[in-house]
Design an enzyme around this catalytic site. Sequence first.
Site: not given
Ligand code: GUN
Length: 292
Positions: A52, A96, A119
Amino acid sequence: MAEIISGKEISYTIREEISLRVKKLSAKGIVPGLAVILVGDDAASNVYVNMKEKACVNVGINSFVNRLPADTSQNTVLDLVKGFNEDDKVHGILIQHPLPPAVDESYVFSQVDPRKDVDGFHPVNAGKLLIGAEGFVPCTPLGVVEMLHRSGNPPAGKHVVIVGRSSIVGKPLAALLVQKNDRANATVTICHSRTIDLPEITKTADILIAAIGVPEFITADMVKKGAVVIDVGTNRVEDSSREKGYRLTGDVHFEEVEKIAKAISPVPFGVGPMTITMLLHNTTLSAEKTLH
Ligand code: GUN
């Protein structure tokens, strides 16, 4: 053989579009910023956060990554969130998932300003999605819908069967696909681990979406000939022949299903890159909204 729906290639095109939007914003003195909070040392989470971070830099988005030890207290995380909520340089906040068990994840997510919730996990944005109001939509569902459109497989009028009912993928994806608009208008069925006679239902899907988190769960006998299959799964399976000791496998038995599907997304390089691309999109969108 099925046509391959490459999330990697589609992502490349969309990231070019996002770069242009970021340039336009920068010309007006606004550089989109994403704050990321990673708690603990989960290997997969660490890989995702690195990806990311790199993706942000490549399109010109500022990335502020906070890596915290596994024993970080909930209050420390909440203080960080509060700071980012108030920081004008931060347009998106991503915590996360998963957080360590001692931290109440739902509570922490609920403390993110919904206007910076890129998100789409905040209850306000989840509610807005359900009623079709404007808000942030979770990145993976958004990526799946984008993949369907850009690969020439729009879902309107089609029977979409989603296998998996998580709050991150299955449920928001269903809410997105049943909406009354040109991007959606699908007939949606959600199946899950307790569904009786699952193959009977998956075989009626024009578009089958696997998001159940079980490696190679969807086999050829569960798929209608000519269906479009999107694989959301990213499972690490032990593999001693690989340098890392594992390989990534989706929720679909690719070798079997590609022989009968019209189109199929691979793992890796399918939904994965699209999720990150939609995070870049949501962060840019959040920055664009500050202009209005
Ligand atoms: N962990 C796995 N997929 C995601 C996601 O789309 N967003 C976040 N914040 N954590 C994740």
